[in-house]
Design a protein around this motif. Structure first.
Motif, PDB file in Angstrom:
ATOM      1  N   LYS A  58       0.825  -1.201   0.000  1.00  0.00           N
ATOM      2  CA  LYS A  58       0.000   0.000   0.000  1.00  0.00           C
ATOM      3  C   LYS A  58       0.865   1.259   0.000  1.00  0.00           C
ATOM      4  O   LYS A  58       1.962   1.264   0.534  1.00  0.00           O
ATOM      5  N   ARG A  59       0.334   2.320  -0.588  1.00  0.00           N
ATOM      6  CA  ARG A  59       1.049   3.591  -0.606  1.00  0.00           C
ATOM      7  C   ARG A  59       0.769   4.327   0.699  1.00  0.00           C
ATOM      8  O   ARG A  59      -0.317   4.869   0.904  1.00  0.00           O
TER       9      ARG A  59
ATOM     10  N   SER B 107       4.912   9.577   0.828  1.00  0.00           N
ATOM     11  CA  SER B 107       5.021  10.408  -0.362  1.00  0.00           C
ATOM     12  C   SER B 107       5.640   9.633  -1.526  1.00  0.00           C
ATOM     13  O   SER B 107       6.527   8.789  -1.341  1.00  0.00           O
ATOM     14  N   SER B 108       5.183   9.942  -2.733  1.00  0.00           N
ATOM     15  CA  SER B 108       5.740   9.291  -3.920  1.00  0.00           C
ATOM     16  C   SER B 108       7.199   9.674  -4.141  1.00  0.00           C
ATOM     17  O   SER B 108       7.896   9.050  -4.947  1.00  0.00           O
TER      18      SER B 108
ATOM     19  N   THR C  34      11.723   6.899  -1.628  1.00  0.00           N
ATOM     20  CA  THR C  34      12.180   5.540  -1.950  1.00  0.00           C
ATOM     21  C   THR C  34      13.346   5.212  -1.027  1.00  0.00           C
ATOM     22  O   THR C  34      14.317   5.968  -0.961  1.00  0.00           O
TER      23      THR C  34
ATOM     24  N   VAL D 166      10.769   0.755   0.655  1.00  0.00           N
ATOM     25  CA  VAL D 166       9.704   1.654   0.199  1.00  0.00           C
ATOM     26  C   VAL D 166      10.033   2.090  -1.222  1.00  0.00           C
ATOM     27  O   VAL D 166      11.149   2.550  -1.497  1.00  0.00           O
ATOM     28  N   ASP D 167       9.065   1.935  -2.114  1.00  0.00           N
ATOM     29  CA  ASP D 167       9.266   2.301  -3.516  1.00  0.00           C
ATOM     30  C   ASP D 167       8.273   3.386  -3.889  1.00  0.00           C
ATOM     31  O   ASP D 167       7.077   3.134  -4.042  1.00  0.00           O
ATOM     32  N   ARG D 168       8.750   4.634  -3.989  1.00  0.00           N
ATOM     33  CA  ARG D 168       7.899   5.781  -4.323  1.00  0.00           C
ATOM     34  C   ARG D 168       6.644   5.829  -3.450  1.00  0.00           C
ATOM     35  O   ARG D 168       5.539   6.027  -3.917  1.00  0.00           O
ATOM     36  N   GLY D 169       6.890   5.605  -2.154  1.00  0.00           N
ATOM     37  CA  GLY D 169       5.819   5.710  -1.176  1.00  0.00           C
ATOM     38  C   GLY D 169       5.107   4.417  -0.865  1.00  0.00           C
ATOM     39  O   GLY D 169       4.342   4.340   0.110  1.00  0.00           O
ATOM     40  N   VAL D 170       5.313   3.367  -1.656  1.00  0.00           N
ATOM     41  CA  VAL D 170       4.642   2.084  -1.461  1.00  0.00           C
ATOM     42  C   VAL D 170       5.524   1.160  -0.628  1.00  0.00           C
ATOM     43  O   VAL D 170       6.705   0.974  -0.937  1.00  0.00           O
TER      44      VAL D 170
ATOM     45  N   ARG E 102       7.093  -2.085   0.302  1.00  0.00           N
ATOM     46  CA  ARG E 102       7.344  -3.275  -0.520  1.00  0.00           C
ATOM     47  C   ARG E 102       7.802  -4.494   0.270  1.00  0.00           C
ATOM     48  O   ARG E 102       7.345  -5.607   0.014  1.00  0.00           O
TER      49      ARG E 102
ATOM     50  N   ARG F 101       4.297  11.072   4.622  1.00  0.00           N
ATOM     51  CA  ARG F 101       3.325  11.225   3.517  1.00  0.00           C
ATOM     52  C   ARG F 101       3.338  12.657   2.982  1.00  0.00           C
ATOM     53  O   ARG F 101       3.047  12.903   1.805  1.00  0.00           O
TER      54      ARG F 101
END
Length: 442
Positions: free
Chosen positions: A262-263, A266-267, A270, A298-302, A304, A409
């Protein structure tokens, strides 16, 4: 001069322990450190000397049960006593904990974080250099308090199944708080290499920030745009990584339970755990000798991935990531944080704002609600206020009350310049300057 030991010293201690164990499954972890620490306060040196320690941890496994004892004495008599205690502890255990068997021989990648020049470091040289710098600080009417240290660390892990892992590292650290009038400025630095630590630049930075904070500024409670220094963000975000433990997540004791994929952030954010990244420092193996892996957290806010030890990997049918705590750290968690950078320098990001608060260092930081990740804390030194294209002054004793998740975020930009922050025995954090909106000051 600092002591720099060779691998053979630890191999002999381990060999003695294995002979005493007489065929039992035994693992030994040896940690040794030598270095100096110089402390100064109010323009006076008040501590200057060597610090040394040796810690030996022995772990015995039998029937899925694991027990551990520790000693600081490498003599045969001490090791024999430890082995006897381990046998007695195993006899008192009932049932099986499902502890994995000892690892066999492993292969490791090299981590370049040892400077042979560490042997030339001396507390007398440090004291003379600091005394000279303090004389210059006095001329400006300022006071300085801080520390200077150089440390050589050794970690050796071996077991009766043929595994052997060894790492030697150096660490040079310097930090100070400068006071000038009512202004307080903080700056620090770390490098695994002697030439990588510019103490004069750190002195200069602390004095500049003290000067920028000379005029007292009042900040009313409310939400503000802030810029975290790399040190401040490393301190603020530390509880995030303590929760990235696969066992804690599975047991619903982590904020991340049910949130993988889940995100949350913030995008622009990373983050990976990667001891092999240039500029990082630490071990290429974990507390039981398993090689560490690079993990995208974390990948662009998601969100992982999480890290685990061998037992959690077996229980959850996952691949072990090489983050077992063993005798090296309190718990399983990422220890080599690398945050991806942006495109502009932090001073260019600063220039975009009409009003922003710069946070250089966090003094106190505590999560008060684990369910919402609400945290409270104090900013150390002076938080600097930037308004209308110039520093307006500093505000001391700033308290915040803010959710960790909301802060990460609300990241709106990240700098291209980044600093290595090292506060723990092994590992460190590479963070850029981070711009956050809506940060709540109370």
């Amino acid at each position: 001069m600092l002591r720099v030991h060779e691998r053979e010293r630890y191999w002999k201690i381990a060999g003695e322990a294995f002979l005493l164990a007489k065929g039992r499954d035994l693992e030994i972890t040896i940690r040794e450190q030598s270095g100096f620490l110089t402390r100064f306060a109010n323009n006076e040196i008040h501590q200057n000397g060597f610090r040394e320690f040796l810690k030996i941890s022995l772990r015995m496994i039998e029937g899925g049960k694991s027990v551990r004892v520790e000693t600081t004495d490498p003599s045969r008599a001490s090791l024999s006593s430890c082995v006897d205690r381990l046998k007695a502890l195993l006899q008192s255990c009932r049932g099986s904990d499902g502890e994995p068997a000892l690892l066999s021989k492993q292969s490791y990648r090299a981590v370049n974080d040892f400077d042979p020049k560490i042997v030339s470091e001396n507390p007398d040289y440090s004291a003379k250099a600091i005394a000279a710098a303090i004389r210059e600080i006095k001329k400006t009417g300022a006071q300085a308090s801080g520390y200077d240290s150089a440390v050589c660390r050794h970690v050796y892990i071996a077991n009766s199944n043929g595994l052997e892992a060894w790492h030697r590292s150096s660490a040079f650290r310097f930090g100070l708080t400068a006071r000038k009038g009512r202004g307080v400025g903080y700056a620090s630095g770390f490098s695994a290499f002697q030439k990588g630590l510019n103490k004069q630049e750190i002195f200069k930075s602390a004095l500049e920030r003290a000067g920028q904070a000379a005029l007292p500024v009042r900040v009313k409670p409310g939400r503000y745009a802030v810029i975290f220094s790399p040190r401040a963000m490393a301190e603020f975000s530390a509880p995030v990584f303590e929760d990235m433990n696969a066992r804690k997540v599975a047991d619903k004791n982590s904020f991340f339970w049910g949130k993988k994929g889940k995100r949350l952030f913030s995008s622009r954010l990373t983050i990976e755990d990667n001891v092999y990244y240039p500029g990082q420092t630490g071990l290429s193996f974990d507390g039981v000798g398993l090689p560490r892996e690079k993990i995208l957290l974390v990948d662009r806010g998601v969100v992982r991935n999480f890290v685990n030890d061998r037992k959690a990997a077996l229980d959850f049918r996952q691949t072990p990531t090489g983050h077992g705590a063993g005798a090296l750290q309190p718990s399983t968690m990422p220890v080599n944080i690398v945050a991806r950078t942006g495109e502009e320098k932090w001073t260019d990001l600063l220039a975009r704002f009409d009003h922003v608060i710069f946070i250089p260092h966090i003094w106190y930081h505590q999560v008060t609600n684990a369910n919402t990740w609400l945290a409270t804390g104090f900013i150390k030194g002076s938080a600097l206020v930037w308004r209308n294209g110039a520093w307006q002054g500093g505000v001391q004793h700033v308290r915040y009350s803010q959710s960790l998740a909301e802060t990460l975020r609300n990241i709106i930009d990240i700098s291209c310049d980044r600093e290595m922050i090292k506060d723990k025995e092994h590992g460190g954090s590479l963070w850029p300057f981070t711009v956050v909106e809506g940060f709540r000051i109370v």
